[in-house]
Motif scaffolding. Sequence first.
Motif, PDB file in Angstrom:
ATOM      1  N   ARG A   6       0.813  -1.222   0.000  1.00 47.71           N
ATOM      2  CA  ARG A   6       0.000   0.000   0.000  1.00 47.71           C
ATOM      3  C   ARG A   6       0.848   1.273   0.000  1.00 47.71           C
ATOM      4  O   ARG A   6       0.310   2.370   0.012  1.00 47.71           O
ATOM      5  CB  ARG A   6      -0.968  -0.021   1.178  1.00 47.71           C
ATOM      6  CG  ARG A   6      -1.979  -1.169   1.011  1.00 47.71           C
ATOM      7  CD  ARG A   6      -3.141  -1.060   1.959  1.00 47.71           C
ATOM      8  NE  ARG A   6      -4.043  -2.187   1.819  1.00 47.71           N
ATOM      9  CZ  ARG A   6      -5.155  -2.197   1.084  1.00 47.71           C
ATOM     10  NH1 ARG A   6      -5.506  -1.130   0.423  1.00 47.71           N
ATOM     11  NH2 ARG A   6      -5.916  -3.272   1.022  1.00 47.71           N
ATOM     12  N   ASP A   7       2.147   1.114  -0.045  1.00 45.70           N
ATOM     13  CA  ASP A   7       3.042   2.266  -0.100  1.00 45.70           C
ATOM     14  C   ASP A   7       3.159   2.741  -1.557  1.00 45.70           C
ATOM     15  O   ASP A   7       3.538   1.954  -2.437  1.00 45.70           O
ATOM     16  CB  ASP A   7       4.423   1.886   0.443  1.00 45.70           C
ATOM     17  CG  ASP A   7       5.399   3.031   0.347  1.00 45.70           C
ATOM     18  OD1 ASP A   7       5.324   3.935   1.189  1.00 45.70           O
ATOM     19  OD2 ASP A   7       6.219   3.032  -0.603  1.00 45.70           O
ATOM     20  N   SER A   8       2.842   3.980  -1.803  1.00 45.39           N
ATOM     21  CA  SER A   8       2.818   4.510  -3.168  1.00 45.39           C
ATOM     22  C   SER A   8       4.160   4.366  -3.881  1.00 45.39           C
ATOM     23  O   SER A   8       4.227   3.927  -5.032  1.00 45.39           O
ATOM     24  CB  SER A   8       2.396   5.987  -3.165  1.00 45.39           C
ATOM     25  OG  SER A   8       1.039   6.104  -2.830  1.00 45.39           O
ATOM     26  N   ARG A   9       5.240   4.738  -3.202  1.00 45.79           N
ATOM     27  CA  ARG A   9       6.552   4.671  -3.850  1.00 45.79           C
ATOM     28  C   ARG A   9       6.926   3.230  -4.169  1.00 45.79           C
ATOM     29  O   ARG A   9       7.442   2.924  -5.248  1.00 45.79           O
ATOM     30  CB  ARG A   9       7.619   5.332  -2.968  1.00 45.79           C
ATOM     31  CG  ARG A   9       8.895   5.641  -3.768  1.00 45.79           C
ATOM     32  CD  ARG A   9      10.187   5.322  -3.031  1.00 45.79           C
ATOM     33  NE  ARG A   9      10.242   4.060  -2.388  1.00 45.79           N
ATOM     34  CZ  ARG A   9      10.643   2.896  -2.984  1.00 45.79           C
ATOM     35  NH1 ARG A   9      10.982   2.879  -4.247  1.00 45.79           N
ATOM     36  NH2 ARG A   9      10.691   1.775  -2.309  1.00 45.79           N
ATOM     37  N   ALA A  10       6.663   2.309  -3.256  1.00 43.64           N
ATOM     38  CA  ALA A  10       6.978   0.900  -3.487  1.00 43.64           C
ATOM     39  C   ALA A  10       6.137   0.335  -4.636  1.00 43.64           C
ATOM     40  O   ALA A  10       6.636  -0.446  -5.453  1.00 43.64           O
ATOM     41  CB  ALA A  10       6.766   0.094  -2.211  1.00 43.64           C
ATOM     42  N   LEU A  11       4.868   0.728  -4.704  1.00 40.90           N
ATOM     43  CA  LEU A  11       4.026   0.299  -5.826  1.00 40.90           C
ATOM     44  C   LEU A  11       4.599   0.800  -7.148  1.00 40.90           C
ATOM     45  O   LEU A  11       4.653   0.067  -8.145  1.00 40.90           O
ATOM     46  CB  LEU A  11       2.597   0.820  -5.647  1.00 40.90           C
ATOM     47  CG  LEU A  11       1.715   0.072  -4.658  1.00 40.90           C
ATOM     48  CD1 LEU A  11       0.485   0.910  -4.311  1.00 40.90           C
ATOM     49  CD2 LEU A  11       1.309  -1.282  -5.215  1.00 40.90           C
ATOM     50  N   TRP A  12       5.033   2.059  -7.167  1.00 43.00           N
ATOM     51  CA  TRP A  12       5.599   2.634  -8.383  1.00 43.00           C
ATOM     52  C   TRP A  12       6.887   1.901  -8.775  1.00 43.00           C
ATOM     53  O   TRP A  12       7.088   1.551  -9.948  1.00 43.00           O
ATOM     54  CB  TRP A  12       5.852   4.137  -8.196  1.00 43.00           C
ATOM     55  CG  TRP A  12       6.547   4.735  -9.363  1.00 43.00           C
ATOM     56  CD1 TRP A  12       6.008   5.012 -10.581  1.00 43.00           C
ATOM     57  CD2 TRP A  12       7.932   5.081  -9.447  1.00 43.00           C
ATOM     58  NE1 TRP A  12       6.979   5.523 -11.414  1.00 43.00           N
ATOM     59  CE2 TRP A  12       8.163   5.573 -10.741  1.00 43.00           C
ATOM     60  CE3 TRP A  12       8.995   5.025  -8.545  1.00 43.00           C
ATOM     61  CZ2 TRP A  12       9.404   6.007 -11.164  1.00 43.00           C
ATOM     62  CZ3 TRP A  12      10.243   5.459  -8.966  1.00 43.00           C
ATOM     63  CH2 TRP A  12      10.438   5.947 -10.263  1.00 43.00           C
ATOM     64  N   GLU A  13       7.776   1.657  -7.803  1.00 43.86           N
ATOM     65  CA  GLU A  13       9.023   0.931  -8.092  1.00 43.86           C
ATOM     66  C   GLU A  13       8.715  -0.417  -8.736  1.00 43.86           C
ATOM     67  O   GLU A  13       9.312  -0.791  -9.749  1.00 43.86           O
ATOM     68  CB  GLU A  13       9.834   0.709  -6.816  1.00 43.86           C
ATOM     69  CG  GLU A  13      11.048  -0.189  -7.033  1.00 43.86           C
ATOM     70  CD  GLU A  13      11.826  -0.516  -5.770  1.00 43.86           C
ATOM     71  OE1 GLU A  13      12.595  -1.493  -5.812  1.00 43.86           O
ATOM     72  OE2 GLU A  13      11.676   0.183  -4.746  1.00 43.86           O
ATOM     73  N   LYS A  14       7.794  -1.140  -8.155  1.00 41.02           N
ATOM     74  CA  LYS A  14       7.467  -2.468  -8.681  1.00 41.02           C
ATOM     75  C   LYS A  14       6.861  -2.377 -10.075  1.00 41.02           C
ATOM     76  O   LYS A  14       7.111  -3.238 -10.920  1.00 41.02           O
ATOM     77  CB  LYS A  14       6.550  -3.205  -7.710  1.00 41.02           C
ATOM     78  CG  LYS A  14       7.291  -3.600  -6.437  1.00 41.02           C
ATOM     79  CD  LYS A  14       6.390  -4.271  -5.417  1.00 41.02           C
ATOM     80  CE  LYS A  14       7.195  -4.625  -4.171  1.00 41.02           C
ATOM     81  NZ  LYS A  14       6.387  -5.347  -3.187  1.00 41.02           N
ATOM     82  N   LEU A  15       6.079  -1.342 -10.342  1.00 43.82           N
ATOM     83  CA  LEU A  15       5.531  -1.162 -11.683  1.00 43.82           C
ATOM     84  C   LEU A  15       6.658  -0.894 -12.681  1.00 43.82           C
ATOM     85  O   LEU A  15       6.661  -1.432 -13.793  1.00 43.82           O
ATOM     86  CB  LEU A  15       4.504  -0.019 -11.705  1.00 43.82           C
ATOM     87  CG  LEU A  15       3.851   0.260 -13.060  1.00 43.82           C
ATOM     88  CD1 LEU A  15       3.085  -0.958 -13.572  1.00 43.82           C
ATOM     89  CD2 LEU A  15       2.936   1.477 -12.958  1.00 43.82           C
ATOM     90  N   MET A  16       7.627  -0.081 -12.297  1.00 47.97           N
ATOM     91  CA  MET A  16       8.742   0.207 -13.189  1.00 47.97           C
ATOM     92  C   MET A  16       9.552  -1.059 -13.467  1.00 47.97           C
ATOM     93  O   MET A  16       9.940  -1.329 -14.605  1.00 47.97           O
ATOM     94  CB  MET A  16       9.646   1.306 -12.602  1.00 47.97           C
ATOM     95  CG  MET A  16       8.967   2.669 -12.427  1.00 47.97           C
ATOM     96  SD  MET A  16       8.287   3.381 -13.948  1.00 47.97           S
ATOM     97  CE  MET A  16       6.544   2.939 -13.810  1.00 47.97           C
ATOM     98  N   LEU A  17       9.793  -1.863 -12.435  1.00 51.97           N
ATOM     99  CA  LEU A  17      10.529  -3.113 -12.626  1.00 51.97           C
ATOM    100  C   LEU A  17       9.754  -4.084 -13.514  1.00 51.97           C
ATOM    101  O   LEU A  17      10.342  -4.771 -14.350  1.00 51.97           O
ATOM    102  CB  LEU A  17      10.872  -3.748 -11.279  1.00 51.97           C
ATOM    103  CG  LEU A  17      11.938  -3.014 -10.468  1.00 51.97           C
ATOM    104  CD1 LEU A  17      12.039  -3.589  -9.069  1.00 51.97           C
ATOM    105  CD2 LEU A  17      13.295  -3.054 -11.177  1.00 51.97           C
ATOM    106  N   ASP A  18       8.441  -4.131 -13.341  1.00 51.27           N
ATOM    107  CA  ASP A  18       7.639  -4.995 -14.213  1.00 51.27           C
ATOM    108  C   ASP A  18       7.699  -4.503 -15.654  1.00 51.27           C
ATOM    109  O   ASP A  18       7.653  -5.315 -16.582  1.00 51.27           O
ATOM    110  CB  ASP A  18       6.194  -5.102 -13.716  1.00 51.27           C
ATOM    111  CG  ASP A  18       5.997  -6.286 -12.796  1.00 51.27           C
ATOM    112  OD1 ASP A  18       6.421  -7.403 -13.158  1.00 51.27           O
ATOM    113  OD2 ASP A  18       5.418  -6.113 -11.712  1.00 51.27           O
ATOM    114  N   GLY A  19       7.820  -3.210 -15.860  1.00 55.24           N
ATOM    115  CA  GLY A  19       7.998  -2.691 -17.212  1.00 55.24           C
ATOM    116  C   GLY A  19       9.308  -3.158 -17.820  1.00 55.24           C
ATOM    117  O   GLY A  19       9.372  -3.497 -19.009  1.00 55.24           O
ATOM    118  N   PHE A  20      10.354  -3.218 -17.013  1.00 54.17           N
ATOM    119  CA  PHE A  20      11.638  -3.730 -17.505  1.00 54.17           C
ATOM    120  C   PHE A  20      11.546  -5.210 -17.841  1.00 54.17           C
ATOM    121  O   PHE A  20      12.292  -5.713 -18.672  1.00 54.17           O
ATOM    122  CB  PHE A  20      12.754  -3.482 -16.484  1.00 54.17           C
ATOM    123  CG  PHE A  20      13.439  -2.162 -16.662  1.00 54.17           C
ATOM    124  CD1 PHE A  20      14.388  -1.974 -17.648  1.00 54.17           C
ATOM    125  CD2 PHE A  20      13.126  -1.093 -15.841  1.00 54.17           C
ATOM    126  CE1 PHE A  20      15.025  -0.745 -17.820  1.00 54.17           C
ATOM    127  CE2 PHE A  20      13.740   0.141 -16.003  1.00 54.17           C
ATOM    128  CZ  PHE A  20      14.700   0.309 -16.991  1.00 54.17           C
TER     129      PHE A  20
END
Length: 181
Positions: free
Chosen positions: A26-40
């Motif tokens: 539920r942490d916004s920054r952690a969600l964003w990081e994981k989305l960026m990694l999934d994009g990679f």
Amino acid sequence: MKRCAWADKDPQMRTYHDEEWGVPERDSRALWEKLMLDGFQAGLAWITILRKRDAFRVAFANFDPVKVAAFTEQDVERLLQDAGIVRSRAKIEATIGGARAYLAMQAAGEDFSNFVWGMAGGEVIRTEGPIPVKSELSERMSVALKKRGFKFVGPVIVYAWLEATGVVNDHAPDCFRRDAC
């Protein structure tokens, strides 16, 4: 101890499964990081990204959106030379653009975690039966993310991200983590 079949082949994947995958984030920054990694991950196996995750964190300023949003063309060139990460110009630029999109959402008063969990109805979605590669939710969220300027957020990538961040609980019915998540 039973776990999801994909997690039993590699010790690092097993640890990732047992400690992170599917845990509601539920942490916004952690969600964003994981989305960026999934994009990679697009076009690659998750284990490739998992093994490079520490290098990604160093390369992308620990996924601090303010710092990443300020990256310049010189930073892109530096990252293209970094053998520790996936050296794709499109994915690197998408991550920088993703940081800017994340910050634009914040500036507009839209919290990233509230956006994600709000689209999911606020609760973990438990699936039953065969695990899909995408869903109605991942398709809607993909469209919403693209409208906000994110890239590498097609419905399949978004679905994998929703699983990884515990928005969707796709642990196998007999997996010891299913009820814990």
